[in-house]
Design a protein around this motif. Structure first.
Motif, PDB file in Angstrom:
ATOM      1  N   LEU A 128       0.829  -1.210   0.000  1.00 42.14           N
ATOM      2  CA  LEU A 128       0.000   0.000   0.000  1.00 42.14           C
ATOM      3  C   LEU A 128       0.865   1.262   0.000  1.00 42.14           C
ATOM      4  O   LEU A 128       0.509   2.262  -0.632  1.00 42.14           O
ATOM      5  CB  LEU A 128      -0.940  -0.006   1.211  1.00 42.14           C
ATOM      6  CG  LEU A 128      -2.111  -1.001   1.115  1.00 42.14           C
ATOM      7  CD1 LEU A 128      -2.785  -1.161   2.478  1.00 42.14           C
ATOM      8  CD2 LEU A 128      -3.121  -0.547   0.067  1.00 42.14           C
ATOM      9  N   ARG A 129       1.999   1.210   0.674  1.00 36.71           N
ATOM     10  CA  ARG A 129       2.915   2.354   0.644  1.00 36.71           C
ATOM     11  C   ARG A 129       3.470   2.567  -0.767  1.00 36.71           C
ATOM     12  O   ARG A 129       3.620   3.703  -1.230  1.00 36.71           O
ATOM     13  CB  ARG A 129       4.054   2.140   1.638  1.00 36.71           C
ATOM     14  CG  ARG A 129       3.627   2.331   3.089  1.00 36.71           C
ATOM     15  CD  ARG A 129       4.808   2.258   4.033  1.00 36.71           C
ATOM     16  NE  ARG A 129       4.459   2.735   5.354  1.00 36.71           N
ATOM     17  CZ  ARG A 129       4.685   2.068   6.488  1.00 36.71           C
ATOM     18  NH1 ARG A 129       5.275   0.878   6.446  1.00 36.71           N
ATOM     19  NH2 ARG A 129       4.332   2.565   7.648  1.00 36.71           N
ATOM     20  N   LYS A 130       3.782   1.460  -1.461  1.00 33.48           N
ATOM     21  CA  LYS A 130       4.247   1.574  -2.840  1.00 33.48           C
ATOM     22  C   LYS A 130       3.144   2.151  -3.727  1.00 33.48           C
ATOM     23  O   LYS A 130       3.395   3.009  -4.575  1.00 33.48           O
ATOM     24  CB  LYS A 130       4.693   0.198  -3.363  1.00 33.48           C
ATOM     25  CG  LYS A 130       5.982  -0.308  -2.736  1.00 33.48           C
ATOM     26  CD  LYS A 130       6.307  -1.723  -3.160  1.00 33.48           C
ATOM     27  CE  LYS A 130       6.784  -1.799  -4.588  1.00 33.48           C
ATOM     28  NZ  LYS A 130       7.290  -3.163  -4.939  1.00 33.48           N
ATOM     29  N   VAL A 131       1.916   1.686  -3.516  1.00 35.51           N
ATOM     30  CA  VAL A 131       0.783   2.203  -4.286  1.00 35.51           C
ATOM     31  C   VAL A 131       0.672   3.712  -4.121  1.00 35.51           C
ATOM     32  O   VAL A 131       0.498   4.454  -5.099  1.00 35.51           O
ATOM     33  CB  VAL A 131      -0.524   1.504  -3.845  1.00 35.51           C
ATOM     34  CG1 VAL A 131      -1.748   2.255  -4.356  1.00 35.51           C
ATOM     35  CG2 VAL A 131      -0.559   0.062  -4.348  1.00 35.51           C
ATOM     36  N   TRP A 166      -6.021 -17.464   1.109  1.00 33.43           N
ATOM     37  CA  TRP A 166      -6.311 -16.056   1.384  1.00 33.43           C
ATOM     38  C   TRP A 166      -5.728 -15.665   2.735  1.00 33.43           C
ATOM     39  O   TRP A 166      -5.577 -16.512   3.622  1.00 33.43           O
ATOM     40  CB  TRP A 166      -7.820 -15.800   1.478  1.00 33.43           C
ATOM     41  CG  TRP A 166      -8.598 -16.019   0.235  1.00 33.43           C
ATOM     42  CD1 TRP A 166      -8.947 -15.089  -0.710  1.00 33.43           C
ATOM     43  CD2 TRP A 166      -9.178 -17.255  -0.205  1.00 33.43           C
ATOM     44  NE1 TRP A 166      -9.690 -15.682  -1.705  1.00 33.43           N
ATOM     45  CE2 TRP A 166      -9.843 -17.004  -1.427  1.00 33.43           C
ATOM     46  CE3 TRP A 166      -9.182 -18.556   0.302  1.00 33.43           C
ATOM     47  CZ2 TRP A 166     -10.520 -17.991  -2.136  1.00 33.43           C
ATOM     48  CZ3 TRP A 166      -9.847 -19.540  -0.401  1.00 33.43           C
ATOM     49  CH2 TRP A 166     -10.505 -19.262  -1.607  1.00 33.43           C
ATOM     50  N   SER A 167      -5.467 -14.370   2.894  1.00 39.48           N
ATOM     51  CA  SER A 167      -5.078 -13.848   4.204  1.00 39.48           C
ATOM     52  C   SER A 167      -5.451 -12.374   4.276  1.00 39.48           C
ATOM     53  O   SER A 167      -4.994 -11.580   3.449  1.00 39.48           O
ATOM     54  CB  SER A 167      -3.574 -14.018   4.435  1.00 39.48           C
ATOM     55  OG  SER A 167      -3.243 -13.677   5.767  1.00 39.48           O
ATOM     56  N   HIS A 168      -6.301 -12.037   5.230  1.00 39.67           N
ATOM     57  CA  HIS A 168      -6.645 -10.621   5.350  1.00 39.67           C
ATOM     58  C   HIS A 168      -6.863 -10.214   6.800  1.00 39.67           C
ATOM     59  O   HIS A 168      -7.228 -11.029   7.657  1.00 39.67           O
ATOM     60  CB  HIS A 168      -7.862 -10.248   4.496  1.00 39.67           C
ATOM     61  CG  HIS A 168      -9.003 -11.212   4.518  1.00 39.67           C
ATOM     62  ND1 HIS A 168      -9.940 -11.240   5.512  1.00 39.67           N
ATOM     63  CD2 HIS A 168      -9.354 -12.184   3.636  1.00 39.67           C
ATOM     64  CE1 HIS A 168     -10.847 -12.173   5.246  1.00 39.67           C
ATOM     65  NE2 HIS A 168     -10.508 -12.772   4.116  1.00 39.67           N
ATOM     66  N   ALA A 169      -6.594  -8.936   7.023  1.00 36.24           N
ATOM     67  CA  ALA A 169      -6.824  -8.323   8.327  1.00 36.24           C
ATOM     68  C   ALA A 169      -8.276  -7.856   8.401  1.00 36.24           C
ATOM     69  O   ALA A 169      -9.052  -8.049   7.469  1.00 36.24           O
ATOM     70  CB  ALA A 169      -5.860  -7.150   8.507  1.00 36.24           C
ATOM     71  N   ASP A 170      -8.632  -7.220   9.517  1.00 32.83           N
ATOM     72  CA  ASP A 170      -9.994  -6.685   9.617  1.00 32.83           C
ATOM     73  C   ASP A 170     -10.046  -5.272   9.032  1.00 32.83           C
ATOM     74  O   ASP A 170      -9.026  -4.653   8.737  1.00 32.83           O
ATOM     75  CB  ASP A 170     -10.506  -6.711  11.059  1.00 32.83           C
ATOM     76  CG  ASP A 170      -9.665  -5.879  12.006  1.00 32.83           C
ATOM     77  OD1 ASP A 170      -9.173  -4.805  11.612  1.00 32.83           O
ATOM     78  OD2 ASP A 170      -9.483  -6.312  13.162  1.00 32.83           O
ATOM     79  N   TRP A 177      -3.946   1.129   7.835  1.00 33.95           N
ATOM     80  CA  TRP A 177      -2.849   0.924   6.896  1.00 33.95           C
ATOM     81  C   TRP A 177      -2.911   1.909   5.737  1.00 33.95           C
ATOM     82  O   TRP A 177      -1.879   2.436   5.306  1.00 33.95           O
ATOM     83  CB  TRP A 177      -2.881  -0.505   6.361  1.00 33.95           C
ATOM     84  CG  TRP A 177      -2.360  -1.529   7.313  1.00 33.95           C
ATOM     85  CD1 TRP A 177      -1.764  -1.309   8.522  1.00 33.95           C
ATOM     86  CD2 TRP A 177      -2.390  -2.950   7.131  1.00 33.95           C
ATOM     87  NE1 TRP A 177      -1.423  -2.505   9.109  1.00 33.95           N
ATOM     88  CE2 TRP A 177      -1.785  -3.530   8.283  1.00 33.95           C
ATOM     89  CE3 TRP A 177      -2.862  -3.785   6.120  1.00 33.95           C
ATOM     90  CZ2 TRP A 177      -1.642  -4.907   8.433  1.00 33.95           C
ATOM     91  CZ3 TRP A 177      -2.724  -5.163   6.269  1.00 33.95           C
ATOM     92  CH2 TRP A 177      -2.126  -5.709   7.409  1.00 33.95           C
ATOM     93  N   ILE A 178      -4.097   2.151   5.218  1.00 31.89           N
ATOM     94  CA  ILE A 178      -4.237   3.088   4.089  1.00 31.89           C
ATOM     95  C   ILE A 178      -3.777   4.476   4.518  1.00 31.89           C
ATOM     96  O   ILE A 178      -3.077   5.174   3.779  1.00 31.89           O
ATOM     97  CB  ILE A 178      -5.686   3.087   3.578  1.00 31.89           C
ATOM     98  CG1 ILE A 178      -5.992   1.753   2.883  1.00 31.89           C
ATOM     99  CG2 ILE A 178      -5.928   4.246   2.618  1.00 31.89           C
ATOM    100  CD1 ILE A 178      -7.466   1.534   2.563  1.00 31.89           C
TER     101      ILE A 178
END
Length: 206
Positions: A128-131, A166-170, A177-178
């Motif tokens: 996300l930082r790269k994005v 799959w792997s995801h946070a809430d 993070w965004i």
């Protein structure tokens, strides 16, 4: 199931079930209003990156048809091959989304639907930082994330005899993070799917 390389599991799964995935999800109408809305926010002829582009339909196809210059990235060689056939006016790169790189401020928008959730958790914030870095100031990020935290495998994904991971946070973690990546969340909504669902974020680079 002991998973030494979850990304390899994801790659093999999409290589094996590219067509079945499109038959199951490719015609989903929920993407269309998201894409139309983004297209109105991107300058005419603007550049858009589609991370986890799949076979190019409908996202890359519809954005290219609207006159935008589209680059797609996907870990699946089969998906990329099909995308090049289906959307010849766009550019497609066969690569791991976390390993690909672009110059600063290269894109007016970055789209990522149902792709972050196939990436190991410790690699998602750095991506996300790269994005954010790839976006021009004020550029848009439009992406789906997990809504509740979960990591797991479906041993018979889409009934095709192939496992998927799959792997995801809430959703609260993704919201944070965004922001930490350098983007401002403008809108957030819940997208239901089966007994659960995902979060859809619209964010802008600061």
């Amino acid at each position: 199931m002991d998973i030494e390389d979850p990304k390899e599991l994801v790659r093999r799964g999409y290589d094996a079930l590219s067509l079945r995935y499109d038959e199951t999800y490719g015609a989903e109408t929920k993407y269309r209003p998201w894409i139309r809305e983004l297209s109105r926010r991107v300058p005419a002829g603007g550049t858009v990156l589609d991370l986890g582009c799949g076979s190019g339909v409908p996202v890359a196809r519809d954005l290219a048809a609207a006159g935008h210059r589209v680059t797609g990235v996907d870990i699946s060689e089969v998906q990329i091959r099909r995308a090049r056939e289906r959307v010849p006016q766009a550019e497609f790169i066969h690569a791991d989304a976390t390993a690909v790189d672009f110059g600063p401020a290269s894109f007016d928008a970055v789209v990522s639907f149902y792709a972050l959730i196939h990436i190991p958790l410790d690699e998602q914030l750095p991506l996300l930082r790269k994005v954010a870095g790839w976006l021009r100031p004020g550029g848009w990020f439009l992406g789906t994330t997990g809504h509740r935290a979960w990591t797991g495998v479906d041993e018979d994904w889409l009934g095709g005899g192939t496992p998927m991971w799959w792997s995801h946070a809430d959703v609260a973690t993704y919201r944070g993070w965004i922001a930490r990546a350098g983007m401002v969340v403008e809108q957030e909504e819940f997208v239901p799917e089966g007994e659960g669902g995902h979060a859809l974020f619209r964010a802008r680079r600061r």
